[in-house]
Design a protein around this motif. Structure first.
Motif, mmCIF file in Angstrom:
data_model
loop_
_atom_site.group_PDB
_atom_site.id
_atom_site.type_symbol
_atom_site.label_atom_id
_atom_site.label_comp_id
_atom_site.label_asym_id
_atom_site.label_seq_id
_atom_site.Cartn_x
_atom_site.Cartn_y
_atom_site.Cartn_z
ATOM 1 N N UNK A 152 -29.317 -9.667 41.196
ATOM 2 C CA UNK A 152 -27.885 -9.833 41.450
ATOM 3 C C UNK A 152 -27.328 -10.550 40.235
ATOM 4 N N UNK A 153 -26.042 -10.902 40.283
ATOM 5 C CA UNK A 153 -25.508 -11.616 39.123
ATOM 6 C C UNK A 153 -25.779 -13.125 39.214
ATOM 7 N N UNK A 154 -26.749 -13.483 40.044
ATOM 8 C CA UNK A 154 -27.136 -14.890 40.183
ATOM 9 C C UNK A 154 -27.521 -15.493 38.828
ATOM 10 N N UNK A 191 -22.536 -1.664 47.649
ATOM 11 C CA UNK A 191 -23.935 -1.875 47.229
ATOM 12 C C UNK A 191 -24.103 -2.140 45.730
ATOM 13 N N UNK A 192 -23.074 -2.706 45.089
ATOM 14 C CA UNK A 192 -23.210 -3.090 43.681
ATOM 15 C C UNK A 192 -23.813 -4.499 43.601
ATOM 16 N N UNK A 193 -24.348 -4.880 42.424
ATOM 17 C CA UNK A 193 -24.895 -6.241 42.296
ATOM 18 C C UNK A 193 -23.822 -7.322 42.354
ATOM 19 N N UNK A 194 -22.540 -6.959 42.283
ATOM 20 C CA UNK A 194 -21.476 -7.958 42.446
ATOM 21 C C UNK A 194 -21.147 -8.181 43.917
ATOM 22 N N UNK A 242 -20.276 -3.371 31.633
ATOM 23 C CA UNK A 242 -20.355 -3.902 33.002
ATOM 24 C C UNK A 242 -19.489 -3.084 33.964
ATOM 25 N N UNK A 243 -18.284 -2.745 33.547
ATOM 26 C CA UNK A 243 -17.400 -1.955 34.409
ATOM 27 C C UNK A 243 -17.993 -0.597 34.729
ATOM 28 N N UNK A 244 -18.579 0.036 33.728
ATOM 29 C CA UNK A 244 -19.217 1.333 33.942
ATOM 30 C C UNK A 244 -20.377 1.202 34.929
ATOM 31 N N UNK A 245 -21.186 0.161 34.765
ATOM 32 C CA UNK A 245 -22.316 -0.063 35.679
ATOM 33 C C UNK A 245 -21.820 -0.166 37.121
ATOM 34 N N UNK A 246 -20.849 -1.054 37.360
ATOM 35 C CA UNK A 246 -20.373 -1.278 38.730
ATOM 36 C C UNK A 246 -19.725 -0.027 39.300
#
Length: 317
Positions: A246-248, A219-222, A57-61
Motif C-alpha cells: 500500500x502507500x504505507x 481496489x487501488x493501493x490508495x 502514479x496517476x496512470x497506475x491508479x
C-alpha cells in the motif's frame, strides 16, 4: 528529473458545468451527463497534498481502477463508460451518496488503534476480546464513514446513517450487499496474485435512472490495503509485522522525517531520488496487483495528450 507530471488541470471542455478538485483527482462535469475524471500525479498523506508529483502514479491508479471496474461489472453496475487516456476515466454522471462504505477483513490500521485503546466496537459492529493486530475477522465487517467536505471523515453506524436520512433503508441494504460481494471478488483476485485484500473502501452514487452505481476508484493501493499472502500465518504466529502492499511506505518516510501532518510541521524535502523511488514502488504495486507488466505512457507532452484524448472522446460521443 525532468519527467512531466500532471499536477493540476484547468481544461475548458465542451459542455463543462463544474470542476471538482480532490486531493488526487480532478473531476469535470459535462452537461450533467458525463464525469471526466483525471487521476493526477499528486500524492497525499496525512490529509496533506505533498509538493511534488510522482511520475506515472496517476496512470497506475487509473489503470488499476479500470481493470477492477471491468472485472466486477457483473456484480454491480459501475459509472465507467470509457478510458480514453491512461490517466483518464469517463463515466456517467451520478449523485454520490454522502457515505463511504469501508469493509475490513482484518483488525489493522485505525480499527486496531481503536481496539488497542479499549474499544470493542467499530461503527456499531461488536468485536470480540483477545484479538491480535492483523488478525482476520470471522467475517468481514462493514464500517462506514461520513464523507467530509472538510477535515476528516467520521465513523458512523448503519443505524445512524438511516436515522439521519443520509441513505434510505432500501438503498443502504443494496450498498452493503454490493460492498460484501465486491470485497469477496477482490479477495479472490488478490489471492490469485499471492496477496490478501485486507480492507478497502467503495463509493456509490445514483444515476438519473435511479440505479445505484459503483463510482470513483476500486481496489487501488490508495483506497485499499494489501498484505502478502506468503508468510502471513508465520508472521502472525511470531507477532511480527505483516508485509504490506500500500502507500504505507510514503507515510513511513514522512514519519521518519518528523512529519505527520500536524500544525507547525514542515513537509520534508522531496528529492529527485525520493520521487523516483516512490514512482518505482507504485509501478511495482501495479504489477503485483494486476499481474501485468506496466507500460509507461509517453509523458513528453502529457497535458496536451490528456486534453486531446478527452476532447476526441467527447466529440465522438
Amino acid at each position: 528529473m525532468t519527467q512531466n507530471v500532471i499536477l493540476k488541470t484547468n481544461f475548458r471542455l465542451p459542455g463543462q458545468k463544474r470542476i471538482y478538485k480532490g486531493k488526487v483527482r480532478d473531476v469535470y462535469t459535462i452537461d450533467d451527463k458525463y464525469l471526466v475524471m483525471v487521476t493526477t500525479d499528486r500524492i497525499s498523506a496525512f490529509d496533506v497534498v505533498l509538493p511534488r508529483g510522482i511520475p506515472y502514479k496517476g496512470q497506475v491508479l487509473n489503470q488499476i481502477a479500470v481493470k477492477f471496474l471491468d472485472a466486477t461489472a457483473d456484480i454491480c453496475p459501475n459509472w465507467k463508460i470509457a478510458s480514453p487516456d491512461p490517466s483518464v476515466t469517463i463515466g456517467r454522471y451520478c449523485k454520490p451518496f454522502p457515505v463511504e462504505m469501508i469493509i475490513r477483513g482484518y483488525l489493522t490500521g485505525s480499527s486496531w488503534r481503536s481496539y488497542k485503546n479499549g474499544s470493542r466496537e467499530i461503527c456499531g459492529v461488536p468485536i470480540s476480546d483477545g484479538m491480535k493486530e492483523h488478525e482476520r475477522f470471522p467475517q468481514p465487517i462493514v464500517t462506514p464513514t461520513t464523507k467530509a467536505t472538510e477535515g476528516h471523515d467520521e465513523d458512523i453506524s448503519k443505524e445512524e446513517i438511516i436515522r439521519q436520512g443520509l441513505v434510505s433503508p432500501e438503498d443502504y441494504a443494496l450498498l452493503e450487499k454490493y460492498t460484501r460481494e465486491l470485497f469477496r471478488r477482490g479477495t479472490e483476485m488478490a489471492r490469485e496474485k499471492g496477496l490478501i485484500l485486507v480492507d478497502t473502501k467503495y463509493e456509490f452514487g445514483k444515476g438519473d435512472d435511479s440505479t445505484i452505481y459503483l463510482i470513483d476508484e476500486i481496489h487501488t493501493p490508495d483506497s485499499s490495503r494489501y498484505f502478502y499472502l506468503d508468510g502471513y500465518e508465520e508472521r502472525q504466529a511470531k507477532g511480527e509485522q505483516q508485509k504490506q502492499l500500500s502507500k504505507e511506505f510514503v507515510r513511513e518516510w514522512l514519519m521518519a522525517n518528523n512529519f505527520m501532518g500536524n500544525a507547525g510541521q514542515r513537509v520534508p524535502e522531496m528529492t529527485d531520488e525520493i520521487v523516483s523511488q516512490i514512482s518505482e514502488r507504485y509501478i511495482e504495486l501495479y504489477e503485483q496487483i494486476t499481474g501485468e507488466r506496466f507500460v509507461r505512457s509517453d509523458t513528453s507532452q502529457v497535458m496536451k495528450r490528456v486534453e486531446e484524448n478527452i476532447l476526441g472522446w467527447l466529440q465522438s460521443n
